[in-house]
Each structure stands twice: as structure tokens, then as C-alpha cells.
Design an enzyme around this catalytic site. Structure first.
Site, PDB file in Angstrom:
ATOM      1  N   GLY A   1       0.845  -1.202   0.000  1.00 16.28           N
ATOM      2  CA  GLY A   1       0.000   0.000   0.000  1.00 16.28           C
ATOM      3  C   GLY A   1       0.873   1.242   0.000  1.00 16.28           C
ATOM      4  O   GLY A   1       1.915   1.272   0.656  1.00 16.28           O
TER       5      GLY A   1
ATOM      6  N   ASP B   1       0.024   1.615   8.524  1.00 12.74           N
ATOM      7  CA  ASP B   1      -0.498   0.794   9.633  1.00 12.74           C
ATOM      8  C   ASP B   1       0.394   0.777  10.881  1.00 12.74           C
ATOM      9  O   ASP B   1      -0.034   0.331  11.935  1.00 12.74           O
ATOM     10  CB  ASP B   1      -0.687  -0.658   9.181  1.00 12.74           C
ATOM     11  CG  ASP B   1      -1.788  -0.789   8.151  1.00 12.74           C
ATOM     12  OD1 ASP B   1      -2.691   0.067   8.164  1.00 12.74           O
ATOM     13  OD2 ASP B   1      -1.745  -1.718   7.334  1.00 12.74           O
TER      14      ASP B   1
ATOM     15  N   ARG C   1       0.546  -4.838  -5.998  1.00 14.08           N
ATOM     16  CA  ARG C   1       0.582  -6.122  -5.289  1.00 14.08           C
ATOM     17  C   ARG C   1       0.898  -7.153  -6.380  1.00 14.08           C
ATOM     18  O   ARG C   1       0.320  -7.104  -7.454  1.00 14.08           O
ATOM     19  CB  ARG C   1      -0.758  -6.415  -4.620  1.00 14.08           C
ATOM     20  CG  ARG C   1      -1.330  -5.183  -3.903  1.00 14.08           C
ATOM     21  CD  ARG C   1      -1.474  -5.373  -2.426  1.00 14.08           C
ATOM     22  NE  ARG C   1      -2.096  -4.194  -1.822  1.00 14.08           N
ATOM     23  CZ  ARG C   1      -1.830  -3.742  -0.606  1.00 14.08           C
ATOM     24  NH1 ARG C   1      -0.959  -4.355   0.151  1.00 14.08           N
ATOM     25  NH2 ARG C   1      -2.438  -2.690  -0.130  1.00 14.08           N
TER      26      ARG C   1
ATOM     27  N   ARG D   1      -6.393  -3.710   9.006  1.00 17.82           N
ATOM     28  CA  ARG D   1      -6.993  -5.060   8.943  1.00 17.82           C
ATOM     29  C   ARG D   1      -6.535  -5.919  10.099  1.00 17.82           C
ATOM     30  O   ARG D   1      -7.310  -6.647  10.696  1.00 17.82           O
ATOM     31  CB  ARG D   1      -6.637  -5.736   7.610  1.00 17.82           C
ATOM     32  CG  ARG D   1      -7.608  -5.432   6.495  1.00 17.82           C
ATOM     33  CD  ARG D   1      -7.061  -5.906   5.179  1.00 17.82           C
ATOM     34  NE  ARG D   1      -5.868  -5.141   4.823  1.00 17.82           N
ATOM     35  CZ  ARG D   1      -4.969  -5.490   3.917  1.00 17.82           C
ATOM     36  NH1 ARG D   1      -5.115  -6.617   3.278  1.00 17.82           N
ATOM     37  NH2 ARG D   1      -3.929  -4.746   3.650  1.00 17.82           N
TER      38      ARG D   1
ATOM     39  N   ASP E   1       2.757  -1.272  11.646  1.00 15.46           N
ATOM     40  CA  ASP E   1       2.728  -2.641  12.173  1.00 15.46           C
ATOM     41  C   ASP E   1       3.990  -3.440  11.820  1.00 15.46           C
ATOM     42  O   ASP E   1       3.943  -4.669  11.731  1.00 15.46           O
ATOM     43  CB  ASP E   1       1.476  -3.375  11.640  1.00 15.46           C
ATOM     44  CG  ASP E   1       1.465  -3.470  10.129  1.00 15.46           C
ATOM     45  OD1 ASP E   1       2.292  -2.802   9.465  1.00 15.46           O
ATOM     46  OD2 ASP E   1       0.612  -4.211   9.593  1.00 15.46           O
TER      47      ASP E   1
ATOM     48  N   THR F   1       4.476   2.058   5.597  1.00 14.02           N
ATOM     49  CA  THR F   1       3.070   1.654   5.688  1.00 14.02           C
ATOM     50  C   THR F   1       2.348   2.560   6.670  1.00 14.02           C
ATOM     51  O   THR F   1       2.938   2.963   7.682  1.00 14.02           O
ATOM     52  CB  THR F   1       2.928   0.181   6.133  1.00 14.02           C
ATOM     53  OG1 THR F   1       1.548  -0.088   6.439  1.00 14.02           O
ATOM     54  CG2 THR F   1       3.748  -0.149   7.371  1.00 14.02           C
TER      55      THR F   1
ATOM     56  N   ASP G   1       4.925  -4.851   6.003  1.00 17.38           N
ATOM     57  CA  ASP G   1       5.309  -6.178   6.457  1.00 17.38           C
ATOM     58  C   ASP G   1       5.396  -7.201   5.310  1.00 17.38           C
ATOM     59  O   ASP G   1       6.364  -7.957   5.203  1.00 17.38           O
ATOM     60  CB  ASP G   1       4.217  -6.601   7.456  1.00 17.38           C
ATOM     61  CG  ASP G   1       4.657  -7.732   8.313  1.00 17.38           C
ATOM     62  OD1 ASP G   1       5.827  -7.731   8.714  1.00 17.38           O
ATOM     63  OD2 ASP G   1       3.823  -8.637   8.556  1.00 17.38           O
TER      64      ASP G   1
HETATM   65  P1  ATP Z   1       0.641  -2.570   3.617  1.00 20.19           P
HETATM   66  O1  ATP Z   1       1.086  -2.664   5.060  1.00 20.19           O
HETATM   67  O2  ATP Z   1       0.451  -1.145   3.224  1.00 20.19           O
HETATM   68  O3  ATP Z   1      -0.502  -3.466   3.277  1.00 20.19           O
HETATM   69  P2  ATP Z   1       2.484  -4.522   2.585  1.00 20.19           P
HETATM   70  O4  ATP Z   1       3.874  -4.394   2.106  1.00 20.19           O
HETATM   71  O5  ATP Z   1       2.294  -5.308   3.868  1.00 20.19           O
HETATM   72  O6  ATP Z   1       1.895  -3.054   2.724  1.00 20.19           O
HETATM   73  P3  ATP Z   1       1.308  -6.634   0.957  1.00 20.19           P
HETATM   74  O7  ATP Z   1       0.212  -6.561  -0.034  1.00 20.19           O
HETATM   75  O8  ATP Z   1       1.160  -7.534   2.121  1.00 20.19           O
HETATM   76  O9  ATP Z   1       1.560  -5.115   1.433  1.00 20.19           O
HETATM   77  O10 ATP Z   1       2.659  -7.029   0.197  1.00 20.19           O
HETATM   78  C1  ATP Z   1       3.070  -6.339  -0.974  1.00 20.19           C
HETATM   79  C2  ATP Z   1       3.675  -7.317  -1.947  1.00 20.19           C
HETATM   80  O11 ATP Z   1       4.810  -7.975  -1.346  1.00 20.19           O
HETATM   81  C3  ATP Z   1       2.757  -8.460  -2.375  1.00 20.19           C
HETATM   82  O12 ATP Z   1       1.890  -8.096  -3.413  1.00 20.19           O
HETATM   83  C4  ATP Z   1       3.756  -9.523  -2.807  1.00 20.19           C
HETATM   84  O13 ATP Z   1       4.224  -9.249  -4.102  1.00 20.19           O
HETATM   85  C5  ATP Z   1       4.898  -9.316  -1.819  1.00 20.19           C
HETATM   86  N1  ATP Z   1       4.724 -10.264  -0.717  1.00 20.19           N
HETATM   87  C6  ATP Z   1       3.935 -10.148   0.381  1.00 20.19           C
HETATM   88  N2  ATP Z   1       3.987 -11.251   1.154  1.00 20.19           N
HETATM   89  C7  ATP Z   1       4.821 -12.099   0.529  1.00 20.19           C
HETATM   90  C8  ATP Z   1       5.284 -13.431   0.779  1.00 20.19           C
HETATM   91  N3  ATP Z   1       4.878 -14.094   1.863  1.00 20.19           N
HETATM   92  N4  ATP Z   1       6.113 -13.996  -0.114  1.00 20.19           N
HETATM   93  C9  ATP Z   1       6.546 -13.328  -1.193  1.00 20.19           C
HETATM   94  N5  ATP Z   1       6.137 -12.087  -1.522  1.00 20.19           N
HETATM   95  C10 ATP Z   1       5.293 -11.470  -0.669  1.00 20.19           C
END
Ligand code: ATP
Length: 320
Positions: free
Chosen positions: A12, A129, A73, A173, A131, A127, A104
Site C-alpha cells: 500500500g 499501519d 501487489r 486489517r 505494524d 506503511t 510487512d
Molecule cells: P501494507 O502494510 O500497506 O498493506 P504490505 O507491504 O504489507 O503493505 P502486501 O500486499 O502484504 O503489502 O505485500 C506487498 C507485496 O509484497 C505483495 O503483493 C507480494 O508481491 C509481496 N509479498 C507479500 N507477502 C509475501 C510473501 N509471503 N512472499 C513473497 N512475496 C510477498
């Protein structure tokens, strides 16, 4: 010392990602290191959407929300084949190190990419969040919480005029940080978060009692992970018989010009990340703890879950 590094934003978007990217780019340029921007997160890395950046590429962005690199994503990146393809693209540009700015999930993706070997990887927590384990600060959270607070203030004006209950659903979430911080700062009567149980029947009984004894209005902040604001609002309205309105703030919480804190801390972290990766440091995430920059092991960060400070939960109950 590396000669060429790349930077990407992922997950995000959050206000301050631009300030962090700008700091990475300008630090690399200052150090005489070539710097590449990977557009649209891990999906762009897989699709070779990778372009060289200059100091000018990051002009006029420090004040902007979102991320000029774009973010996405990527399900393909969750597969080993996808990550191998992404790594091969980096290698084809002779990129030797990588800075990942994301939440994360993005840092988890970075840890898995690192397991393939091949280049140093440094993460920054980006992020709204707040978190990410190991840091009490994430890029964008301060701006987002202030955006929510502004909405609470405005909703309070109208709630008090009409003798209403206002339910405000905010993002989060899995994490109730945004709800808790904005709820306490906004003087909410109830703050519902995924981390703490709540009894809606008891809450409604208490609300009815306080309205009978003269309360004019109530503000209830709900983190989306604690339940749907619309559903909770419906239940409260039915069970109390008090006029109840719901506002779902949605994506407005992500946007906006970053706060001073987000611009400043993102700039400091961006420089630290660039210097670290250029000197070959790998598998660390830079963050802040008690106002000081800290470096956290990347694997520790993604393998642990940050919990909401129970002191805040307690304080919210005392002040309600
Ligand atoms: P936000 O906290 O704003 O949601 P985020 O980085 O946690 O941000 P995610 O959608 O969880 O957002 O992860 C972003 C991208 O990172 C995913 O679309 C995916 O490409 C990659 N990613 C997340 N988790 C994994 C995983 N377990 N293994 C490999 N790639 C991952």
C-alpha cells in the site's frame, strides 16, 4: 563499495514514500553510485520496469503523498519462479544492491528474495499501519493518523449538533494502531481494535445509560479488522434506539501531503538505507525507536508480529 543500487516502493502506498525514495536517490548520487528506480513494486521488477534515476528525477516530490515510482501487489512474486525472474532482471542492469520501501508483506518478499542470494537487501518500513516489528515508527503512519484526526474533529461537530452516535471506520486489517492513536487523540468514547475483545451488548447498554443521563453524542472509532463499521453502526442503532451514523473513511487515509515527521524521518531513513546497502550491509530494516534510528534484522522483523501497546488500550478505557 557497490557501484549500482536500485530502489522500489511496494504494498500500500503511504505518505513519505517519496521523501524516502528521494533520499535514497540523492544519497547514491552524492556517493557517486548509479541508482535505478523499479516502477510498480515487485511486479515492475518481474516485468523489467526498471529505469535509471538522477537527482532531478526526484525533484518536486518531497511534498507529495503516494509514490512516484508506483506500487503494486504482485502474486507472481510470491512464487520462487517470479522472484528468480525479478532477480535476473536486476542482474541484467548490473544492479548490485536493493532498497525496499514497504510494509510487512513487502519486507517478507524482500527476505525471500534475499534467500536466493545475489545482492545486499535493505528494507525501510513504509506503511500507514505502523505494524512493522522492531520499529515504533513507519513511514506514512503519522500523516494518516492526522488525516483521521481531522475527520474525527469534523464529525464531532456534526455529532454534537444532532445528538448522534457517530461510528468511524478506519484502516487497519490486522493492526489497531491507527484507530487507537486517532481515537485517543480525538477523544473517542470507544475504540474497537482487532487486538482487544469488546462486548457490543455491554457497550450499547452503557451508551443508553449515558444518553439518559444527558450525554449529547458519542464517537466510536472502529478499525476495519475489528468488524465492519456499517454492521456495527446498524447494531448500535437498533440496540440503543439512538440515531447512529457511520462514516467509512476509506482511501482518503492514504493520501495527502506528508507531515513534517514523515518527511524528516523518511529522509533520515532513506539516507541510512542507501549508505548501508552501498557499503554492502544486507538483511536489515532501518526504523526508529524512542526517537533514535535503529537497525533491525530483516528476518527478525518479518518473523515477529508487532503488538499494540497494552498501555494505550488501558489509557483509552480510562479516558473514555
Ligand atoms: P501494507 O502494510 O500497506 O498493506 P504490505 O507491504 O504489507 O503493505 P502486501 O500486499 O502484504 O503489502 O505485500 C506487498 C507485496 O509484497 C505483495 O503483493 C507480494 O508481491 C509481496 N509479498 C507479500 N507477502 C509475501 C510473501 N509471503 N512472499 C513473497 N512475496 C510477498
Amino acid at each position: 563499495m557497490l557501484k549500482s543500487i536500485a530502489v522500489l516502493t511496494s504494498g500500500g502506498d503511504s505518505p513519505g514514500m517519496n521523501a524516502a525514495t528521494r533520499a535514497v536517490v540523492r544519497t547514491a548520487v552524492f556517493e557517486g553510485v548509479k541508482v535505478w528506480g523499479i516502477y510498480n513494486g515487485y511486479q515492475g521488477m518481474i516485468e523489467d520496469d526498471i529505469h535509471e534515476l538522477t537527482s532531478r528525477s526526484v525533484s518536486d516530490i518531497i511534498q507529495r503523498g503516494g509514490t512516484f515510482l508506483g506500487t503494486a501487489r504482485s502474486d507472481e512474486f510470491r512464487t520462487e519462479a517470479g522472484r528468480k525472474k525479478a532477480l535476473a532482471n536486476l542482474k541484467s542492469h548490473n544492479i548490485e544492491g536493493l532498497v525496499i520501501i514497504g510494509g510487512d508483506g513487502s519486507l517478507t518478499g524482500g527476505a525471500l528474495l534475499s534467500k536466493l542470494g545475489g545482492m545486499p537487501i535493505v528494507g525501510l518500513p513504509g506503511t500507514i499501519d505502523n505494524d512493522v516489528w522492531g520499529t515504533d515508527y513507519t513511514i506514512g503512519a503519522d500523516t494518516a493518523v492526522n488525516t483521521i484526526l481531522d475527520a474525527i474533529n469534523k464529525l464531532r461537530d456534526t455529532a454534537s449538533s444532532h445528538r448522534r452516535i457517530i461510528v468511524i471506520e478506519v484502516m487497519g486489517r490486522k493492526s489497531g494502531w491507527l484507530a487507537m492513536m486517532s481515537g485517543i487523540a480525538g477523544g473517542a468514547e470507544y475504540i474497537l481494535v482487532p487486538e482487544a475483545k469488546f462486548n457490543i451488548d455491554q457497550m450499547c447498554q452503557d451508551l443508553k445509560k449515558s444518553y439518559t443521563s444527558g450525554r449529547r453524542y458519542s464517537i466510536i472509532v472502529v478499525a476495519e479488522g475489528a468488524g465492519s463499521g456499517i454492521e456495527i453502526g446498524k447494531q448500535i442503532g437498533t440496540k440503543t434506539g439512538i440515531d447512529t451514523r457511520v462514516s467509512v473513511l476509506g482511501h482518503i487515509q492514504r493520501g495527502g501531503s506528508p507531515s513534517v515527521e514523515d518527511r524528516l524521518k523518511a529522509s533520515i531513513l532513506g539516507e541510512r538505507a542507501a549508505l548501508a546497502v552501498i557499503s554492502g550491509v544486507s538483511n536489515v530494516v532501518f526504523g526508529f525507536n524512542s526517537g533514535k534510528v535503529v537497525s533491525i534484522d530483516l528476518f527478525d522483523s518479518v518473523n515477529n508480529t508487532k503488538t499494540l501497546d497494552p498501555e494505550l488500550v488501558r489509557l483509552a478505557r480510562v479516558l473514555a
